[in-house]
Design an enzyme around this catalytic site. Structure first.
Site, PDB file in Angstrom:
ATOM      1  N   CYS A 114      -4.302   7.467  19.130  1.00 22.57           N
ATOM      2  CA  CYS A 114      -5.343   7.262  18.431  1.00 22.57           C
ATOM      3  C   CYS A 114      -6.627   6.489  19.031  1.00 22.57           C
ATOM      4  CB  CYS A 114      -5.485   6.442  17.077  1.00 22.57           C
ATOM      5  SG  CYS A 114      -4.174   7.660  16.268  1.00 22.57           S
ATOM      6  N   HIS A 250     -11.901   3.456  14.109  1.00 21.78           N
ATOM      7  CA  HIS A 250     -10.929   4.521  13.963  1.00 21.78           C
ATOM      8  C   HIS A 250     -10.557   4.740  12.560  1.00 21.78           C
ATOM      9  CE1 HIS A 250      -7.532   7.126  14.385  1.00 21.78           C
ATOM     10  NE2 HIS A 250      -6.603   6.147  14.245  1.00 21.78           N
ATOM     11  N   ASN A 280      -7.090  11.302   9.183  1.00 21.01           N
ATOM     12  CA  ASN A 280      -6.591  10.495  10.655  1.00 21.01           C
ATOM     13  C   ASN A 280      -6.679  11.502  11.747  1.00 21.01           C
ATOM     14  OD1 ASN A 280      -5.922   9.267  13.002  1.00 21.01           O
ATOM     15  ND2 ASN A 280      -4.227   8.247  11.989  1.00 21.01           N
TER      16      ASN A 280
HETATM   17  N1  ACO Z   1       3.025   9.997  -1.907  1.00 17.38           N
HETATM   18  C1  ACO Z   1       3.733   9.248  -2.918  1.00 17.38           C
HETATM   19  N2  ACO Z   1       4.503   8.294  -2.461  1.00 17.38           N
HETATM   20  C2  ACO Z   1       4.481   8.022  -1.329  1.00 17.38           C
HETATM   21  C3  ACO Z   1       4.131   8.829  -0.072  1.00 17.38           C
HETATM   22  C4  ACO Z   1       3.121   9.720  -0.580  1.00 17.38           C
HETATM   23  N3  ACO Z   1       2.487  10.402   0.224  1.00 17.38           N
HETATM   24  N4  ACO Z   1       4.372   8.219   0.837  1.00 17.38           N
HETATM   25  C5  ACO Z   1       4.947   7.531   0.917  1.00 17.38           C
HETATM   26  N5  ACO Z   1       5.428   7.158  -0.399  1.00 17.38           N
HETATM   27  C6  ACO Z   1       6.312   5.977  -1.289  1.00 17.38           C
HETATM   28  C7  ACO Z   1       7.282   5.762  -0.349  1.00 17.38           C
HETATM   29  O1  ACO Z   1       8.431   6.274  -0.247  1.00 17.38           O
HETATM   30  C8  ACO Z   1       7.577   4.299  -0.943  1.00 17.38           C
HETATM   31  O2  ACO Z   1       8.386   4.561  -1.983  1.00 17.38           O
HETATM   32  P1  ACO Z   1       9.525   3.453  -2.722  1.00 17.38           P
HETATM   33  O3  ACO Z   1       9.100   2.192  -2.903  1.00 17.38           O
HETATM   34  O4  ACO Z   1      10.160   4.055  -3.591  1.00 17.38           O
HETATM   35  O5  ACO Z   1      10.363   3.221  -1.243  1.00 17.38           O
HETATM   36  C9  ACO Z   1       6.208   3.675  -1.708  1.00 17.38           C
HETATM   37  O6  ACO Z   1       5.242   5.012  -1.407  1.00 17.38           O
HETATM   38  C10 ACO Z   1       5.461   2.660  -0.700  1.00 17.38           C
HETATM   39  O7  ACO Z   1       5.758   3.253   0.926  1.00 17.38           O
HETATM   40  P2  ACO Z   1       4.988   2.409   1.971  1.00 17.38           P
HETATM   41  O8  ACO Z   1       5.210   2.987   3.190  1.00 17.38           O
HETATM   42  O9  ACO Z   1       5.293   1.014   1.677  1.00 17.38           O
HETATM   43  O10 ACO Z   1       3.438   2.586   1.690  1.00 17.38           O
HETATM   44  P3  ACO Z   1       2.164   1.848   2.283  1.00 17.38           P
HETATM   45  O11 ACO Z   1       1.237   1.130   1.271  1.00 17.38           O
HETATM   46  O12 ACO Z   1       2.531   0.992   3.552  1.00 17.38           O
HETATM   47  O13 ACO Z   1       1.371   3.066   2.784  1.00 17.38           O
HETATM   48  C11 ACO Z   1       0.458   4.337   4.890  1.00 17.38           C
HETATM   49  C12 ACO Z   1       1.879   3.998   3.424  1.00 17.38           C
HETATM   50  C13 ACO Z   1      -0.431   4.981   4.241  1.00 17.38           C
HETATM   51  C14 ACO Z   1       1.223   5.360   5.829  1.00 17.38           C
HETATM   52  C15 ACO Z   1       0.299   2.829   5.361  1.00 17.38           C
HETATM   53  O14 ACO Z   1       1.446   2.206   5.495  1.00 17.38           O
HETATM   54  C16 ACO Z   1      -0.424   3.154   6.892  1.00 17.38           C
HETATM   55  O15 ACO Z   1      -1.624   3.636   6.427  1.00 17.38           O
HETATM   56  N6  ACO Z   1       0.032   2.704   8.028  1.00 17.38           N
HETATM   57  C17 ACO Z   1      -0.800   2.783   9.114  1.00 17.38           C
HETATM   58  C18 ACO Z   1      -0.957   4.242   9.697  1.00 17.38           C
HETATM   59  C19 ACO Z   1      -1.779   4.005  11.013  1.00 17.38           C
HETATM   60  O16 ACO Z   1      -2.657   3.267  10.986  1.00 17.38           O
HETATM   61  N7  ACO Z   1      -1.431   4.439  11.966  1.00 17.38           N
HETATM   62  C20 ACO Z   1      -2.000   4.318  13.140  1.00 17.38           C
HETATM   63  C21 ACO Z   1      -2.605   5.364  13.738  1.00 17.38           C
HETATM   64  S1  ACO Z   1      -1.920   6.911  13.902  1.00 17.38           S
HETATM   65  C22 ACO Z   1      -1.693   7.301  15.515  1.00 17.38           C
HETATM   66  O17 ACO Z   1      -1.762   6.719  16.214  1.00 17.38           O
HETATM   67  C23 ACO Z   1      -1.214   8.914  15.364  1.00 17.38           C
END
Ligand code: ACO
Length: 323
Positions: A114, A250, A280
């Site tokens: 990214c 980003h 993204n």
């Molecule tokens: N729909 C519904 N529920 C979901 C989904 C979904 N799509 N995905 C995960 N959940 C659930 C999980 O299973 C979890 O359930 P549980 O509590 O029963 O275990 C709950 O939601 C919370 O999951 P988290 O992973 O803690 O959710 P979070 O608030 O962290 O959001 C996200 C997840 C959106 C992926 C976030 O962590 C994020 O944006 N991370 C950074 C991503 C990023 O910036 N990547 C870098 C660039 S990408 C690259 O370089 C290619």
């Protein structure tokens, strides 16, 4: 006299097909509301079957050249940031060069996930400042949909396809003021496609090569690291927060973007946001966002932009530029 690298044209391209959150509700156990609340994403574009990263890059490049008033024959450097190249080799930059009927200038890909476009811009800036190039085409292009596990709800809701490009030209008028590129490979396992040509080639062949991410951990490091890069960029230029007119971040997650905007004390109307419509798009996200805000008239000549990104590696970086 100082030679600067100045952005003289921008271009973007998104594939026709739009995949909404409601479409995803029919594919995995998720909901529109969850995706919007946690990420800010409403929809993303997906490349058509047979449509490649090079195809997207070519469209964006032609639009950037047109905006800059330059012909392909005037380009003397091509850098393509991508994690999803058409082939193992030649590089996507070589394929773009062929499409544009350009012959002889250096052309190469940069792989920093990214952060790829920020790396590519930083590299092209150095070519121009040192007199090695005068008119560079810098492109971020991705078909991330090809490496998404469409059964994994924790990742498949996040990504989209697209391409963005800029023409960067030598100028006596200030353009790029500084670039700041970083990597810490100790985080390699938190965000990865854990196979490649020299390991796990069978999985690559069978289509099992997909993104694995510990989203929560990535999130925390991203927020802290992007906060630090803001400080580093301002300090390197002797600037205050109020000297920055635009944040062009980003587009991974609206909550990460908002945290960086707060660090800069920038009101929401000074932050370019496309994550709601693009998702993204990895290396394409910063140039796509830039192109949107330039074309709709928000970003004007003479304004100061802070572009930043964070991605797999982890890699991260920023470019401060007068537009
Ligand atoms: N729909 C519904 N529920 C979901 C989904 C979904 N799509 N995905 C995960 N959940 C659930 C999980 O299973 C979890 O359930 P549980 O509590 O029963 O275990 C709950 O939601 C919370 O999951 P988290 O992973 O803690 O959710 P979070 O608030 O962290 O959001 C996200 C997840 C959106 C992926 C976030 O962590 C994020 O944006 N991370 C950074 C991503 C990023 O910036 N990547 C870098 C660039 S990408 C690259 O370089 C290619």
């Amino acid at each position: 006299m100082t030679t600067y690298a100045r952005i003289t044209g921008t271009g973007g391209y998104l594939p026709e097909k739009v995949l909404t959150n409601h479409d995803l509700e029919r594919m995995v156990d998720t909901s529109h509301d969850w995706i919007v609340e946690r990420t800010g994403i409403h929809e993303r574009h997906i490349a058509a079957e047979g449509e490649t990263t090079c195809d997207l890059a070519e469209h964006a490049a032609r639009r950037a050249l047109e905006a800059a008033g330059r012909k392909p024959s005037e380009v003397d450097l091509i850098v393509v940031a991508t994690t999803t190249p058409d082939r193992v080799f030649p590089s996507t930059a070589c394929l773009v060069q062929q499409r544009l009927d350009i012959h002889g200038c250096p052309a190469f890909d940069v792989q920093a996930v990214c952060t790829g476009f920020i790396y590519a811009l930083g590299i092209a800036d150095k070519f121009i400042r040192t007199g090695s190039a005068r008119c560079a085409l810098v492109i971020g292009a991705e078909t991330l949909s090809r490496i998404v596990d469409w059964t994994d709800r924790s990742t498949c809701v996040l990504f989209g396809d697209g391409a963005g490009a800029v023409v960067l030209e030598a100028s006596e008028t200030p353009g790029i003021l500084s670039s700041h590129l970083h990597c810490d490979g100790k985080y390699e396992s938190l965000l990865t496609v854990p196979v490649g040509v020299s390991s796990g080639l069978e999985k690559l062949r069978s289509g099992e090569a997909t993104i694995r991410m510990k989203g929560n951990e990535v999130f925390k490091v991203a927020v802290n690291t992007l906060g630090r890069i803001v400080d580093e960029t301002l300090a390197a230029n002797g600037l205050q927060r109020e000297d920055v007119d635009w944040l062009v971040p980003h587009q991974a997650n609206i909550r990460i973007i908002n945290a960086t905007a707060r660090k800069l004390d920038l009101p929401p109307e000074r932050v370019v946001i496309t994550v709601d419509r693009h998702g993204n798009t990895s290396a394409a996200s910063v140039p796509l966002a830039l192109d949107v805000a330039v074309r709709d008239g928000r970003i004007r000549r003479g304004e100061t932009l802070l572009m930043e990104a964070f991605g797999g590696g982890f890699t991260w970086g920023s470019v401060l530029a007068v537009f």
